[in-house]
Design an enzyme around this catalytic site. Structure first.
Site, mmCIF file in Angstrom:
data_model
loop_
_atom_site.group_PDB
_atom_site.id
_atom_site.type_symbol
_atom_site.label_atom_id
_atom_site.label_comp_id
_atom_site.label_asym_id
_atom_site.label_seq_id
_atom_site.Cartn_x
_atom_site.Cartn_y
_atom_site.Cartn_z
ATOM 1 N N ASN A 1 -21.258 -23.793 86.306
ATOM 2 C CA ASN A 1 -21.791 -22.914 86.857
ATOM 3 C C ASN A 1 -21.874 -21.340 86.213
ATOM 4 O OD1 ASN A 1 -22.339 -20.750 88.920
ATOM 5 N ND2 ASN A 1 -20.401 -20.605 89.668
ATOM 6 N N TRP A 2 -23.110 -21.334 85.657
ATOM 7 C CA TRP A 2 -23.272 -20.168 84.560
ATOM 8 C C TRP A 2 -23.162 -18.916 85.239
ATOM 9 C CZ3 TRP A 2 -28.130 -22.191 81.274
ATOM 10 C CH2 TRP A 2 -27.837 -23.288 80.513
ATOM 11 N N LYS A 3 -23.352 -18.856 86.621
ATOM 12 C CA LYS A 3 -23.487 -17.348 87.107
ATOM 13 C C LYS A 3 -24.240 -16.534 86.390
ATOM 14 C CE LYS A 3 -18.646 -17.825 88.381
ATOM 15 N NZ LYS A 3 -17.467 -17.226 88.774
ATOM 16 N N HIS B 1 -20.742 -20.368 97.615
ATOM 17 C CA HIS B 1 -19.808 -19.671 96.584
ATOM 18 C C HIS B 1 -19.211 -18.476 97.170
ATOM 19 C CE1 HIS B 1 -18.326 -18.302 92.762
ATOM 20 N NE2 HIS B 1 -18.372 -19.430 92.364
ATOM 21 N N GLU C 1 -18.806 -15.754 95.602
ATOM 22 C CA GLU C 1 -19.456 -14.528 95.082
ATOM 23 C C GLU C 1 -20.568 -14.240 95.998
ATOM 24 O OE1 GLU C 1 -19.369 -15.626 91.088
ATOM 25 O OE2 GLU C 1 -17.304 -15.069 90.629
ATOM 26 N N GLU D 1 -12.260 -23.894 95.852
ATOM 27 C CA GLU D 1 -12.380 -22.729 94.839
ATOM 28 C C GLU D 1 -11.474 -21.656 95.455
ATOM 29 O OE1 GLU D 1 -15.263 -22.721 91.546
ATOM 30 O OE2 GLU D 1 -15.953 -21.302 93.292
ATOM 31 N N GLY E 1 -12.225 -16.677 87.733
ATOM 32 C CA GLY E 1 -12.506 -15.576 86.792
ATOM 33 C C GLY E 1 -11.128 -15.362 86.058
ATOM 34 N N SER F 1 -10.922 -20.733 87.050
ATOM 35 C CA SER F 1 -10.202 -20.595 86.006
ATOM 36 C C SER F 1 -9.689 -21.905 85.193
ATOM 37 C CB SER F 1 -8.857 -19.651 86.152
ATOM 38 O OG SER F 1 -9.248 -18.414 86.501
ATOM 39 N N GLY G 1 -16.906 -21.800 85.546
ATOM 40 C CA GLY G 1 -17.458 -20.609 85.512
ATOM 41 C C GLY G 1 -17.534 -20.068 84.053
HETATM 42 P P1 PGA Z 1 -14.330 -19.148 86.896
HETATM 43 O O1 PGA Z 1 -15.365 -19.411 88.044
HETATM 44 O O2 PGA Z 1 -14.309 -20.573 86.029
HETATM 45 O O3 PGA Z 1 -14.675 -18.423 85.947
HETATM 46 O O4 PGA Z 1 -12.951 -19.102 87.435
HETATM 47 C C1 PGA Z 1 -15.330 -20.814 88.669
HETATM 48 C C2 PGA Z 1 -16.374 -20.331 89.649
HETATM 49 O O5 PGA Z 1 -16.429 -19.250 90.360
HETATM 50 O O6 PGA Z 1 -17.162 -21.181 90.058
#
Ligand code: PGA
Length: 247
Positions: free
Chosen positions: A4-6, A91, A93, A161, A167, A209, A230
């Site tokens: 997930n490149w965000k 997600h 976010e 998640e 993060g 994470s 992420g």
């Molecule tokens: P992260 O994000 O690996 O940076 O914790 C995972 C995600 O939000 O899909």
């Protein structure tokens, strides 16, 4: 394994270089199924770079609508038309921006109608001793998946998640034993909703994470089928060791 490149990977040049490196490395990583979720604007570039490869490319979000008058939105059909094969929905976010369980459900129906694979994210914001998080996860699953056909259910991917673990670093990620507990709960919930034969085919991922340092332990003890990664997918050099951990 879903990268997930965000907004981490943010130029066509970087996206194509990342995809081409993975494509080369996949020759020795055929034991793992890999998918990348770039931002909307980079999606066609990555699809192009991975043309005729086994690596799947999808989107990080999708509109709940398919009719034309929605400024700034991207429909499931538009994603399909540029070569996406799946989409991440729910997600945390996106939920933090105001997406509700109802919107997640509508997005799933849109994605399903466009024949896109679905990666549904569920997870609690925080934990309390009373176990309230189980009720939250239960509600997210039941509301999102209502009315989905058994055929679509069998292609579904559910990513657990926990928001409080996203993060950070491997040291702050959820512990494998605790992940296992929630994964069992998710399986039970799904079994209450659908035929056991369909539930068996659902892939369950963990996200939050995941890094090289904790990947193998979570795969082994967390009883998950893979990860939604992420920040550790921003740089291909950090993502490859996570793929290798699958062995
Ligand atoms: P992260 O994000 O690996 O940076 O914790 C995972 C995600 O939000 O899909």
């Amino acid at each position: 394994m879903v990268a997930n490149w965000k907004m981490y990977v943010d130029t066509p040049l970087a996206a194509k270089a990342w995809a081409k490196t993975l494509r080369t490395k996949m020759r020795s990583l055929s034991f793992v199924e890999v998918a990348i979720a770039p931002s909307f604007v980079l999606l066609p570039h990555v699809v192009d770079a991975l043309n005729r490869s086994t690596i799947k490319v999808g989107a990080q979000a999708v509109s709940s609508n398919h009719i034309s008058a929605h400024t700034g939105e991207v429909s499931a059909r538009m994603l399909k038309n540029v070569g996406a094969s799946f989409v991440i929905v729910g997600h945390s976010e996106r939920r933090a921006l105001g997406e509700t369980n109802e919107m997640v459900h509508a997005q799933i129906l849109e994605a399903d109608a466009a024949k896109l694979g679905i990666v549904l994210c569920v997870g609690e914001k925080e934990r309390d001793a009373g176990g309230e998080h189980f009720a939250i996860i239960h509600e997210q699953l039941t509301s999102a998946l209502a009315g989905l056909s058994p055929k679509s259910i069998s292609k579904l991917v559910v990513a657990y998640e926990p928001v409080w673990a996203i993060g950070k670093t491997a040291a702050d990620a959820m512990k494998p034993q605790d992940i296992q507990e929630v994964i069992i709960f998710i399986k039970k919930t799904l079994t209450g909703l659908f035929e056991p034969s369909a539930v068996k085919k659902i892939t369950l991922l963990y996200g939050g994470s995941v890094e090289e340092a904790n990947a193998a332990a979570i795969l082994k003890e967390g009883i998950v089928g893979g990860f939604l990664v992420g920040h550790a997918s921003a740089n291909i050099e950090n993502f490859l060791p996570i793929l290798k951990a699958c062995k």
